[in-house]
Enzyme design. Structure first.
Site, PDB file in Angstrom:
ATOM      1  N   CYS A  99      -9.052  12.858 164.308  1.00  0.00           N
ATOM      2  CA  CYS A  99      -9.865  12.057 165.163  1.00  0.00           C
ATOM      3  C   CYS A  99      -9.118  11.521 166.316  1.00  0.00           C
ATOM      4  O   CYS A  99      -8.101  10.983 166.288  1.00  0.00           O
ATOM      5  CB  CYS A  99     -10.347  10.984 164.263  1.00  0.00           C
ATOM      6  N   PHE A 205     -18.482   8.657 169.902  1.00  0.00           N
ATOM      7  CA  PHE A 205     -19.263   8.583 171.017  1.00  0.00           C
ATOM      8  C   PHE A 205     -18.795   9.192 172.191  1.00  0.00           C
ATOM      9  O   PHE A 205     -17.724   9.948 172.192  1.00  0.00           O
ATOM     10  CB  PHE A 205     -19.287   6.985 171.512  1.00  0.00           C
ATOM     11  N   MET A 364     -18.656  -0.566 171.388  1.00  0.00           N
ATOM     12  CA  MET A 364     -19.687  -0.052 172.318  1.00  0.00           C
ATOM     13  C   MET A 364     -20.028  -1.132 173.273  1.00  0.00           C
ATOM     14  O   MET A 364     -20.256  -2.392 172.871  1.00  0.00           O
ATOM     15  CB  MET A 364     -20.895   0.192 171.380  1.00  0.00           C
ATOM     16  N   HIS A 387      -4.801   2.111 168.471  1.00  0.00           N
ATOM     17  CA  HIS A 387      -5.564   3.476 168.732  1.00  0.00           C
ATOM     18  C   HIS A 387      -6.978   2.702 169.169  1.00  0.00           C
ATOM     19  O   HIS A 387      -7.844   3.593 169.614  1.00  0.00           O
ATOM     20  CB  HIS A 387      -5.793   3.968 167.629  1.00  0.00           C
TER      21      HIS A 387
END
Lengths: 464, 138
Positions: A99, A205, A364, A387
Site C-alpha cells: 500500500c 483515495f 480527508m 507514513h
C-alpha cells in the site's frame, strides 16, 4: 508498560527491555507529548514490545509518530532483522502489501483547476474504478497477470500506460527484483485478476491538491513542486491479491514456526527464518504483490493523466515519487560500526533514504505533506519515517459522530469537493478520526528523520 | 443480538455468542456480512444456474478455522459478489473442521472495505458456551 517508558528528548521515548518478557532489544517511539497521550488509547505500545521479541531483531523495535494499533506490528512500526539470523513476518508488512502513495505534480494554477473541478472530479471518478466492487479494472489473462506480478509497473509501461520517466520516479523503478509469481496462490490471483487499475475503498483515495506552502525551495524545485500549482495524490495498494498473499503465508508460517523453534507473543506475528524455504517463498510472493500494487498505482496515475489532458491539453502531470509504506526490503545498513545486510520491515512507515521524497497523506480534507529522507534516518531508523496521520478513533465511533451530508457541506465551505462511492466511507474517514498530520510530520522533522519540503492543500477528493 | 460489533482504532471487531459451534459459525457469518454489506442482508439465491455451493475447511486449530471461514466468505463476496446462505453447517471443534452446504445469493450492496479476518486479538472458546472474538482489517 508506562513504567518502562523513558523520554529521551522532545521527540523520542525509549521503551526499555523488560516491559514484557523476552524483549531482545528496546523499543523506540517517536512521539511528542500530543502523540504520547494517544498511546494509552490502544494496544500499540504492547505491539512495539511484542515485535522486540522476534528473533534476529537489530537495534530497536521502532514506532513512528503515526503509531496506532495494527495486526502483529503496530501501524507505524519499523523493525530490521539480520539477513543471516533473522526472520521475516507477514505481520510486519500487513495485509495491504505495498500500500503506498504516488504524487503527480503540474504547472496548472490552482484557479484553473477550481474553474474545472465540477467537471474534472466526476471525470476522474468515472475513469478510475473505485469502491467495494469485485472488479472494474483491467481484465487480465493468466499470462498477463503473471507478467504483472514479475514486472510491476514496467509491465504497464510496455503496455502503453505511463512512461519510462514514471519508472525513474518510482521506488525500485516500479519492479521488485526476484518477485515470484509461482508462489502466489491461485486464490490470490483470482482476487487480483480484475482489480488492476482500481482504487478500492476504506482510506484509499485520489486527491487533487495545490502546493500550499514550500519549506525547502531547492528540494521542492528538484521534485517539480511549484507553489500554487496542482498536484494529484493517489493512495492505494495491492487490493485483494495482496490481502490473500498475507493470509496464505500467515498459515504457512504458523505451521513452520515449530520446526524452527520460534515462539511469538501474538499469532499475527508468525514468522520464519528469512533463509528458510517458507521465508524465501513469502519474500517472493510479497514482492510479486508489491509489483501488482506499483502497477496498480501506475495505471491509476495514467488514467488521471489522460483525464487532465482533456481539460488541460497543454499541461503535463509528472510523477514526483511513488513509494510503498507496507513492505519488507533487504537493505545494506551501517549499524554499530559494521556494514550489515538487514530485512527491514516497514508497516505503515516509509523508506526515507537521504534525498528521497517521502509522501505523507493527511486525512480527508486536511493537508498532506512532502518530506525528504535524510542521512540521519539512514543512521538511526534504518532509513525510515512516518507514513500518514494515523487513526485515533474507531470507524464505528467516527460514523456515530459524523453526518456525511454535513461533512460534505463543511468540506465544500473549505473549498474542497468530494465524491465517494459510499457515504458511509465518508463518515468513517472523517478528519476527526485521525491525528493531526502536522504534529506527526513536525515530530519527524524535529527528530531529523525526514525534513519538510512542502505542504499540499486538498481541492477535490475522490473516495472509494 | 447474539453478535455485536466492537471498536478497534483502525478496524472493526466482532463478538459472537452461541449455544453450539455450528450456530457460532453461522452467527459469525451473519455479523461479518452485516459489516461488509452495511446491514443489507436481503437477498435471494442467484437464478438461472446451479447456485448450490459447498465450503469445506480443515484447519490447524479453531482460531484458524474461524479466520478461514470468514475469509472464505470474503473471497466469495469479492470474486463472485455472492453471499453464502448455508442450509446445513457442521463444525468439529476437536478436529477443527467445517462443512457447510448452501446456496449463493447476489450481494445487493457492494460495500466490501474488509481486507481480511485476522488473528490479532482473536479469542475462541467453548466454555461455558461457544464464544468468538475476531477483528477484521478494514
Amino acid at each position: 508498560m508506562r513504567e518502562y517508558m523513558e523520554r529521551i528528548d522532545g521527540e523520542r521515548i525509549l521503551l526499555r527491555q523488560g516491559a514484557i518478557p523476552g524483549m531482545r532489544v528496546p523499543g523506540m517511539i517517536f512521539a511528542d507529548s500530543y502523540i504520547e497521550r494517544s498511546l494509552d488509547a490502544d494496544n500499540s505500545l504492547l505491539q512495539v514490545a511484542n515485535v522486540a521479541t522476534l528473533p534476529g531483531i537489530v537495534g530497536y523495535s521502532f514506532a513512528m509518530p503515526d503509531i496506532h494499533w495494527g495486526y502483529g506490528f503496530p501501524i507505524g512500526g519499523v523493525a530490521a532483522f539480520s539477513a543471516e539470523e533473522g526472520i521475516i513476518s507477514p505481520g510486519g508488512v500487513g495485509y495491504d502489501i505495498s500500500c503506498g502513495v504516488r504524487l503527480l505534480s503540474s504547472r496548472i494554477p490552482e484557479q484553473e483547476v477550481r474553474k474545472a473541478v465540477d467537471s474534472l472530479l466526476p471525470a476522474l471518478f468515472s475513469a478510475v474504478p473505485s469502491g467495494a466492487v469485485s472488479g472494474g479494472g483491467l481484465e487480465l489473462s493468466t499470462r498477463e497477470l503473471d507478467a504483472v506480478l514479475e514486472n510491476g509497473a514496467k509491465w504497464a509501461v510496455k503496455k502503453g500506460y505511463g512512461t519510462e520517466d514514471d519508472l525513474e520516479k518510482t521506488e525500485e523503478r516500479g519492479c521488485l527484483a526476484e518477485a515470484a509469481q509461482g508462489v502466489v496462490s491461485q486464490r490470490a490471483k483470482e482476487r487480483g485478476r480484475t482489480q488492476l487499475g482500481t482504487l478500492g475503498s476504506g482510506n484509499h483515495f485520489l486527491e487533487i491538491q495545490t502546493v500550499d506552502e514550500i519549506y525547502d525551495e531547492t528540494t521542492a524545485a528538484r521534485m517539480g513542486l511549484v507553489e500554487g500549482c496542482a498536484t494529484v495524490m493517489i493512495h492505494c495498494g495491492s487490493r485483494g491479491l495482496g490481502h490473500q498473499v498475507c493470509d496464505d503465508y500467515l498459515k504457512t508460517m504458523r505451521r513452520a514456526m515449530g520446526r524452527y523453534g520460534i515462539e511469538v507473543p501474538d499469532r499475527q506475528l508468525v514468522c520464519a527464518p528469512l533463509n528458510s524455504p517458507e521465508g524465501r517463498e513469502y519474500l517472493g510472493a510479497m514482492r510479486a504483490a508489491a509489483n501488482y500494487a506499483m502497477a496498480n498505482r501506475h495505471i491509476i496515475a495514467d488514467s488521471a493523466r489522460r483525464v487532465f489532458k482533456r481539460f488541460f491539453p497543454r499541461e503535463q502531470l509528472r510523477t514526483v515519487w511513488d513509494v510503498s509504506h507496507n513492505l519488507a526490503h533487504i537493505e545494506r545498513h551501517r549499524w554499530e560500526g559494521r556494514e550489515v545486510s538487514l530485512c527491514v520491515h516497514r508497516k505503515g512507515a516509509t523508506r526515507a533514504f537521504a534525498g528521497q521524497a517521502v509522501l505523507i497523506p493527511g486525512s480527508m480534507g486536511t493537508e498532506s505533506h512532502v518530506l525528504c529522507g535524510t542521512e540521519r534516518a539512514e543512521q538511526t531508523t534504518f532509513g525510515s519515517t512516518c507514513h500518514g496521520a494515523g487513526r485515533m478513533m474507531s470507524r464505528s465511533e467516527a460514523l456515530k459522530r459524523t453526518d456525511a451530508g454535513r461533512l460534505i457541506r463543511e468540506l465544500s465551505d473549505k473549498g474542497i469537493a468530494v465524491m465517494a462511492e459510499s457515504r458511509r466511507t465518508l463518515g468513517e474517514e472523517a478528519p476527526e478520526a485521525y491525528k493531526d498530520v502536522s504534529s506527526v510530520v513536525d515530530v519527524t522533522h524535529r527528530a531529523g528523520i525526514s525534513t519538510k519540503v512542502a505542504r499540499l492543500r486538498p481541492i477535490a477528493v475522490m473516495k472509494g | 443480538m447474539p453478535w455485536k460489533i466492537i471498536a478497534h482504532t483502525a478496524d472493526a471487531g466482532l463478538e459472537v455468542y452461541a449455544e453450539t459451534w455450528a450456530e457460532l459459525f453461522k452467527l459469525a457469518a451473519e455479523g461479518f456480512y452485516h459489516i461488509c454489506l452495511d446491514g443489507d442482508l436481503s437477498s435471494s439465491p442467484f437464478e438461472g444456474f446451479d447456485n448450490s455451493h459447498t465450503i469445506s475447511i480443515e484447519a490447524i486449530d479453531l482460531e484458524e478455522l474461524a479466520v478461514s471461514w470468514l475469509n472464505e466468505l470474503l473471497f466469495l463476496l469479492e470474486t463472485r459478489r455472492a453471499i453464502f446462505i448455508p442450509s446445513s453447517l457442521s463444525v468439529s471443534d476437536t478436529r477443527a473442521t467445517l462443512l457447510a452446504e448452501g446456496v449463493l445469493a447476489p450481494a445487493n450492496q457492494a460495500r466490501i472495505s474488509v481486507k481480511a479476518a485476522t488473528y490479532g486479538g482473536i479469542v475462541i472458546n467453548g466454555s461455558p458456551s461457544p464464544f468468538l472474538r475476531v477483528f477484521l482489517d478494514m
